[in-house]
Design an enzyme around this catalytic site. Sequence first.
Site, PDB file in Angstrom:
ATOM      1  N   SER A   1     -26.085 -69.235 -18.857  1.00 55.46           N
ATOM      2  CA  SER A   1     -25.391 -68.080 -19.419  1.00 55.46           C
ATOM      3  C   SER A   1     -25.947 -66.815 -18.787  1.00 55.46           C
ATOM      4  O   SER A   1     -27.154 -66.692 -18.599  1.00 55.46           O
ATOM      5  CB  SER A   1     -25.581 -68.050 -20.943  1.00 55.46           C
TER       6      SER A   1
ATOM      7  N   ASN B   1     -56.724 -65.496 -27.305  1.00 54.94           N
ATOM      8  CA  ASN B   1     -57.515 -64.350 -26.852  1.00 54.94           C
ATOM      9  C   ASN B   1     -57.951 -64.435 -25.399  1.00 54.94           C
ATOM     10  O   ASN B   1     -58.259 -63.414 -24.777  1.00 54.94           O
ATOM     11  CB  ASN B   1     -58.770 -64.214 -27.731  1.00 54.94           C
TER      12      ASN B   1
ATOM     13  N   HIS C   1     -31.855 -69.500 -28.644  1.00 57.86           N
ATOM     14  CA  HIS C   1     -31.868 -68.432 -27.653  1.00 57.86           C
ATOM     15  C   HIS C   1     -33.315 -68.067 -27.346  1.00 57.86           C
ATOM     16  O   HIS C   1     -34.175 -68.133 -28.212  1.00 57.86           O
ATOM     17  CB  HIS C   1     -31.107 -67.198 -28.153  1.00 57.86           C
ATOM     18  N   ARG C   2     -33.570 -67.685 -26.094  1.00 54.34           N
ATOM     19  CA  ARG C   2     -34.945 -67.420 -25.658  1.00 54.34           C
ATOM     20  C   ARG C   2     -35.245 -65.928 -25.515  1.00 54.34           C
ATOM     21  O   ARG C   2     -36.077 -65.531 -24.696  1.00 54.34           O
ATOM     22  CB  ARG C   2     -35.216 -68.146 -24.342  1.00 54.34           C
TER      23      ARG C   2
ATOM     24  N   ASP D   1     -24.418 -63.171 -30.295  1.00 55.25           N
ATOM     25  CA  ASP D   1     -25.463 -62.717 -29.384  1.00 55.25           C
ATOM     26  C   ASP D   1     -26.803 -62.752 -30.111  1.00 55.25           C
ATOM     27  O   ASP D   1     -26.861 -62.776 -31.346  1.00 55.25           O
ATOM     28  CB  ASP D   1     -25.161 -61.309 -28.868  1.00 55.25           C
TER      29      ASP D   1
ATOM     30  N   LYS E   1     -18.498 -60.459 -27.129  1.00 53.85           N
ATOM     31  CA  LYS E   1     -18.844 -59.107 -26.703  1.00 53.85           C
ATOM     32  C   LYS E   1     -17.817 -58.130 -27.265  1.00 53.85           C
ATOM     33  O   LYS E   1     -16.670 -58.505 -27.469  1.00 53.85           O
ATOM     34  CB  LYS E   1     -18.862 -59.024 -25.171  1.00 53.85           C
TER      35      LYS E   1
ATOM     36  N   HIS F   1     -31.140 -71.718 -23.777  1.00 51.64           N
ATOM     37  CA  HIS F   1     -30.772 -70.984 -22.573  1.00 51.64           C
ATOM     38  C   HIS F   1     -31.814 -71.246 -21.489  1.00 51.64           C
ATOM     39  O   HIS F   1     -33.015 -71.203 -21.742  1.00 51.64           O
ATOM     40  CB  HIS F   1     -30.681 -69.492 -22.875  1.00 51.64           C
TER      41      HIS F   1
END
Length: 476
Positions: A379, A123, A294-295, A203, A175, A327
């Site tokens: 990446s 908080n 992954h971030r 992904d 992709k 990453h």
Amino acid sequence: MSPQTETKASVGFKAGVKDYRLTYYTPEYETKDTDILAAFRVSPQPGVPPEEAGAAVAAESSTGTWTTVWTDGLTSLDRYKGRCYHIEPVPGEDSQWICYVAYPLDLFEEGSVTNMFTSIVGNVFGFKALRALRLEDLRIPPTYSKTFQGPPHGIQVERDKLNKYGRPLLGCTIKPKLGLSAKNYGRACYECLRGGLDFTKDDENVNSQPFMRWRDRFVFCAEAIYKSQAETGEIKGHYLNATAGTCEEMMKRAVFARELGVPIVMHDYLTGGFTANTTLAHYCRDNGLLLHIHRAMHAVIDRQKNHGMHFRVLAKALRMSGGDHIHAGTVVGKLEGEREITLGFVDLLRDDFIEKDRARGIFFTQDWVSMPGVIPVASGGIHVWHMPALTEIFGDDSVLQFGGGTLGHPWGNAPGAAANRVALEACVQARNEGRDLAREGNEIIRAACKWSPELAAACEVWKAIKFEFAPVDTID
């Protein structure tokens, strides 16, 4: 802050709005080896002195509240309170200070990043007396870090599992990230792995959508792994994203991945949450699975220089919570990442002991006491012309991940993978021969093009692609 307004009860109890400095600003305090130390970038509201702002941060992130309460007398505040013990101005800024806060270890549950962050970045970040607040760094004492498992396996164990040494690992994010059927997705994985990559990757937003349910994807990707391994004689992997809407569903996906015999799974640790991530990391160690992290969502938290939390803190938290890869930006690609800052948190991910180095944004010396390291993943917007710089910046213990830089090759996916593998092998050989990758990189790549038509075609396609924008987050 508001002026002190007190009323005295018949028993001598004083109530009213606190002046935080009286209790929580302690410049004479000598920090303990067991304290968690925090460096906050504090931007107070006009009229609020930095000592009061720093003390307010220490109070509201530990034992304090806005007023004196009866139950303060039922415990030892001196034992449990956070302390603002040092304040320094931020160079070039008129109204920003770095406030250092020490927290006693007993404030935190053992082995819980969730609990640690709930206090330190809770908080207090909405506190009205502050215009902005950013957590720049944390010092995690060995006494606390030893309560965490950390990465499921670590760098050396991963290399032994994969039987790959002496070079960075190569990956590719499939992709388009959304819209492929499971079979076509698996086909793309196979072509990239057969062409020379070590890993392909889901992904971050590939979970279990109507166009491709998770179980179908896992099965076709496992087929791609086994087929490419049989053809190349190399161990291959695909980061199967186990992230899900519930922890139970996440674990079900991880269990199925283990049953398929694949080497690695994946988790989006910020959107999935630290509790889920730590749970998955423990399962991965117990069952021999590597864990890619992954971030996604990190830039919401860390990109603005004045408010939020620096990625070096998120990187430390991930090492504690557990992950074998994460990453970490590219320096040279399309995503945010200033060189010295990036190298600073890359060291925090990989090394056992990291000295304080303000030139790289490291506020505290950090001793991980043999906690396994995490491999940084570069990446985002990178291609074969970046290979010399990436090899020089990140070194061998890294994953270099080319999505569009593989699948965008004019001859197809497998030639795109081959181009990246040839470029990497050429850079590693040149480095081992003593050549300067930073200065001779383009020459090294051009020479390799003479005996690799796949690389020559890739170089022609991406020769003019650059992402030249100044980073937002820089060293003061």
